[in-house]
Every structure is written in C-alpha cells, then in structure tokens.
Design a protein around this motif. Sequence first.
Motif, PDB file in Angstrom:
ATOM      1  N   VAL A 106       0.836  -1.193   0.000  1.00 22.36           N
ATOM      2  CA  VAL A 106       0.000   0.000   0.000  1.00 22.36           C
ATOM      3  C   VAL A 106       0.877   1.251   0.000  1.00 22.36           C
ATOM      4  O   VAL A 106       0.633   2.203  -0.757  1.00 22.36           O
ATOM      5  CB  VAL A 106      -0.938   0.007   1.222  1.00 22.36           C
ATOM      6  CG1 VAL A 106      -1.732   1.312   1.289  1.00 22.36           C
ATOM      7  CG2 VAL A 106      -1.901  -1.179   1.159  1.00 22.36           C
ATOM      8  N   SER A 109       2.875   1.655  -3.335  1.00 20.84           N
ATOM      9  CA  SER A 109       2.023   1.914  -4.500  1.00 20.84           C
ATOM     10  C   SER A 109       1.847   3.405  -4.742  1.00 20.84           C
ATOM     11  O   SER A 109       1.568   3.837  -5.868  1.00 20.84           O
ATOM     12  CB  SER A 109       0.652   1.256  -4.322  1.00 20.84           C
ATOM     13  OG  SER A 109      -0.086   1.903  -3.292  1.00 20.84           O
ATOM     14  N   GLY A 110       1.998   4.216  -3.683  1.00 22.43           N
ATOM     15  CA  GLY A 110       1.860   5.663  -3.842  1.00 22.43           C
ATOM     16  C   GLY A 110       2.941   6.256  -4.717  1.00 22.43           C
ATOM     17  O   GLY A 110       2.810   7.408  -5.176  1.00 22.43           O
ATOM     18  N   GLU A 115      -1.284   6.281  -9.737  1.00 16.46           N
ATOM     19  CA  GLU A 115      -1.910   5.766  -8.521  1.00 16.46           C
ATOM     20  C   GLU A 115      -2.028   6.872  -7.478  1.00 16.46           C
ATOM     21  O   GLU A 115      -1.148   7.726  -7.361  1.00 16.46           O
ATOM     22  CB  GLU A 115      -1.099   4.606  -7.940  1.00 16.46           C
ATOM     23  CG  GLU A 115      -1.075   3.366  -8.814  1.00 16.46           C
ATOM     24  CD  GLU A 115      -2.435   2.705  -8.939  1.00 16.46           C
ATOM     25  OE1 GLU A 115      -3.274   2.873  -8.026  1.00 16.46           O
ATOM     26  OE2 GLU A 115      -2.669   2.033  -9.953  1.00 16.46           O
ATOM     27  N   LEU A 117      -2.671   7.510  -3.406  1.00 10.94           N
ATOM     28  CA  LEU A 117      -2.703   6.909  -2.073  1.00 10.94           C
ATOM     29  C   LEU A 117      -3.316   7.905  -1.105  1.00 10.94           C
ATOM     30  O   LEU A 117      -2.760   8.973  -0.852  1.00 10.94           O
ATOM     31  CB  LEU A 117      -1.285   6.549  -1.628  1.00 10.94           C
ATOM     32  CG  LEU A 117      -1.119   5.888  -0.261  1.00 10.94           C
ATOM     33  CD1 LEU A 117      -1.892   4.578  -0.217  1.00 10.94           C
ATOM     34  CD2 LEU A 117       0.349   5.650   0.035  1.00 10.94           C
ATOM     35  N   HIS A 121      -6.707   4.719   2.687  1.00  8.95           N
ATOM     36  CA  HIS A 121      -5.903   3.540   2.343  1.00  8.95           C
ATOM     37  C   HIS A 121      -4.961   3.207   3.490  1.00  8.95           C
ATOM     38  O   HIS A 121      -4.802   2.038   3.883  1.00  8.95           O
ATOM     39  CB  HIS A 121      -5.077   3.800   1.077  1.00  8.95           C
ATOM     40  CG  HIS A 121      -5.872   3.810  -0.185  1.00  8.95           C
ATOM     41  ND1 HIS A 121      -5.957   4.905  -1.007  1.00  8.95           N
ATOM     42  CD2 HIS A 121      -6.632   2.847  -0.775  1.00  8.95           C
ATOM     43  CE1 HIS A 121      -6.721   4.626  -2.048  1.00  8.95           C
ATOM     44  NE2 HIS A 121      -7.147   3.377  -1.928  1.00  8.95           N
ATOM     45  N   ALA A 125      -5.106  -0.031   5.898  1.00 10.23           N
ATOM     46  CA  ALA A 125      -3.963  -0.940   5.982  1.00 10.23           C
ATOM     47  C   ALA A 125      -3.513  -1.109   7.428  1.00 10.23           C
ATOM     48  O   ALA A 125      -3.147  -2.207   7.862  1.00 10.23           O
ATOM     49  CB  ALA A 125      -2.806  -0.409   5.132  1.00 10.23           C
ATOM     50  N   ASP A 234      -6.662  -3.035  -8.719  1.00 10.27           N
ATOM     51  CA  ASP A 234      -6.552  -1.989  -7.698  1.00 10.27           C
ATOM     52  C   ASP A 234      -5.496  -2.423  -6.690  1.00 10.27           C
ATOM     53  O   ASP A 234      -5.758  -3.239  -5.807  1.00 10.27           O
ATOM     54  CB  ASP A 234      -7.909  -1.795  -7.011  1.00 10.27           C
ATOM     55  CG  ASP A 234      -7.923  -0.619  -6.056  1.00 10.27           C
ATOM     56  OD1 ASP A 234      -6.872  -0.328  -5.464  1.00 10.27           O
ATOM     57  OD2 ASP A 234      -8.982   0.006  -5.899  1.00 10.27           O
ATOM     58  N   GLN A 236      -3.877  -0.891  -4.211  1.00  9.00           N
ATOM     59  CA  GLN A 236      -4.061  -0.567  -2.789  1.00  9.00           C
ATOM     60  C   GLN A 236      -5.075  -1.489  -2.132  1.00  9.00           C
ATOM     61  O   GLN A 236      -4.859  -1.996  -1.025  1.00  9.00           O
ATOM     62  CB  GLN A 236      -4.490   0.890  -2.606  1.00  9.00           C
ATOM     63  CG  GLN A 236      -3.402   1.902  -2.859  1.00  9.00           C
ATOM     64  CD  GLN A 236      -3.475   2.495  -4.240  1.00  9.00           C
ATOM     65  OE1 GLN A 236      -4.341   2.120  -5.039  1.00  9.00           O
ATOM     66  NE2 GLN A 236      -2.591   3.417  -4.557  1.00  9.00           N
ATOM     67  N   GLY A 239      -3.613  -4.863  -1.637  1.00 13.90           N
ATOM     68  CA  GLY A 239      -2.664  -4.869  -0.541  1.00 13.90           C
ATOM     69  C   GLY A 239      -3.353  -5.038   0.803  1.00 13.90           C
ATOM     70  O   GLY A 239      -2.977  -5.880   1.621  1.00 13.90           O
ATOM     71  N   ALA A 279     -10.364   0.690   2.504  1.00 19.29           N
ATOM     72  CA  ALA A 279      -9.546   0.761   1.299  1.00 19.29           C
ATOM     73  C   ALA A 279     -10.426   0.749   0.049  1.00 19.29           C
ATOM     74  O   ALA A 279     -10.164   1.478  -0.918  1.00 19.29           O
ATOM     75  CB  ALA A 279      -8.555  -0.400   1.259  1.00 19.29           C
ATOM     76  N   SER A 283     -10.702   3.707  -2.689  1.00 19.73           N
ATOM     77  CA  SER A 283     -10.468   3.464  -4.112  1.00 19.73           C
ATOM     78  C   SER A 283     -11.658   3.897  -4.946  1.00 19.73           C
ATOM     79  O   SER A 283     -11.509   4.479  -6.024  1.00 19.73           O
ATOM     80  CB  SER A 283     -10.172   1.981  -4.355  1.00 19.73           C
ATOM     81  OG  SER A 283      -8.965   1.595  -3.732  1.00 19.73           O
TER      82      SER A 283
END
Length: 296
Positions: A106, A109-110, A115, A117, A121, A125, A234, A236, A239, A279, A283
């Motif tokens: 997660v 991924s930013g 993407e 974040l 998210h 997480a 997806d 995030q 994750g 999350a 998203s």
Amino acid sequence: MTRRKATVIGFTAVLMWALLALLTIGSAPVPPFQLNMLTFALGGSIGLIWTARGAGLKVLAQVPWTVYAFGTLGLFGYHALYFTAFRLAPTAETGLIAYLWPLLIVLFSGLLPGERLGPLHLIGAGLAFVGAGLIVTGGQGLSIDINLGIVLAFGCAVTWALYSVLSRRLGQIPTESVTVFCLATAALSLPCHLALEDTQWPATGLGWASILALGLGPVGAAFFTWDIGMKRGDIQLLGVASYAAPLLSTLALVVAGLAEPKPSLLLAALLITAGAALAAWASAGTKRSVTRASDA
C-alpha cells in the motif's frame, strides 16, 4: 480486462494462500527447500502447459532476461528469506514482521504513476495489520528483540512488496512469464536443499496430495493470478485485502482441527474487514474523482 475484474482475479491468490499453512502441514515431513523445489516445479510445469495451449511458448522467448531475473529474485528471494528467518527465530514476532508486506505494498504503491494513495488507504492498511497481528500473536503481547531472524523477516516483507509493486511497471510483460519465474525458483531451490537439508518424502497419500494441491494452487496458479491483479487491478485494495490470508488460514486450521478457535479471531476478522472496506471506499472515491475530472 477491466480494473475490477483484474482485482477479483488478484484476490483469488489471497484465497489460495489461505490454504498454504494447512497444505504445508499436510506435506510433512518434506523440508522447506525440497518442498519449494517440488511445488514450484509443478506450478511452472502447469504454466508451460497453459502457455503452450494459449499464447504459445514463443511468447516466453520474447521476454527480456532482466525481467526473468527480477521475477526469480522476487519469488525465490522471498521464500529463501522467509524460511531462513523462521529457522533462526521461529516466533510470533518474526511472523508479524514478515506480514508487513501488504502494508508495504500500500505504501509503495503511492510511488507508482497514475496511482493515488489516500488517508483511508493508510488507515485501512493499519487496521488490517493490527488484525493480522492479533492472529499471529494469539492476542498476546509482543516483545521485539532485534536479531538476524527479525531482520531477514523484514527483508522478505520488503522483497515481496517490491516484487508486487514493481510488477505494475511491467504491465506490458505477459503473465505467462511467471512460468519461468516458477521453474527458475525450483531450480535454485535444489542446491539449497542439497546443501542445507536431508531429503525426506511424504509417508502417506495425504502428503503427496498436499504437495500436488500446493503446486496447483498456493505455489502455482496463485502467482499467475497475483501477477494479473498487480498489473491491472486496484493495487491498494489488494494490498489491504491480503491481510485476509492469515485470517482465512487460521480458520482453515480450526476447521481441520489443527488449531483452537480464540476470541481474538473475531476481533481480528472485524479489523481486517473494516480495513478492507475502508480501502475499497477510498479506491471508489478516487475513481469517482477521476471520472468527475474527466467529465469536466
């Protein structure tokens, strides 16, 4: 393939990994690297059949060797670090550190182009990680003593997170390439087994069935569906949703009579579900924002 469909396909890997502990127990007394060799060889062989019947084996020759090196380091590196960490420090703390990889996915991924974040998210997480912690530790307190096992466990979490996130940058590389990742991992596991372990084979039909099931699912098809999810889904949400694996794994052990149900399981389930829901909401909110921006 739509982003939603790819996410669903990616999540099937999490469902298959939920059976990893149960099937690994069933495969006893086969040692870790020997099991790695057998199951990855089986998973890679099935990948060869799937590739031959689909895109054709020629597609494998078109993949750069650097991609094969990257994928092999990801699969073999993670498992080698994981097994070694638990040999040196077989504790709940080691397991929890190793399970940092969904949270790291997660976070990492930013850094990917395209993407976003968001705070939800991160909150999701974090909640899911706490839930996983309750499962791994059995609701008991932690006392992290930094040692080589803990360091290697953190290394395996970073390795799998980087492999998963960087797979996104290889979106043009066909998923069939995972076939070679698996076969190369099996080949590298052989010398590790010969150097570190005594060869042992299953004593029962259940043991052989467990090895077959591992090669078909958690150490086979799961890496192919995870590749699809990481490249097109997806990232995030996947994750955070990955924290369902330790929960479902524990439930599978309880159903099989190999673990005792504990009150902390319910709280863990609530935390992981809440984290995944946050999350998913984040998203969906990001998608709505992008849609409004494109319509403006």
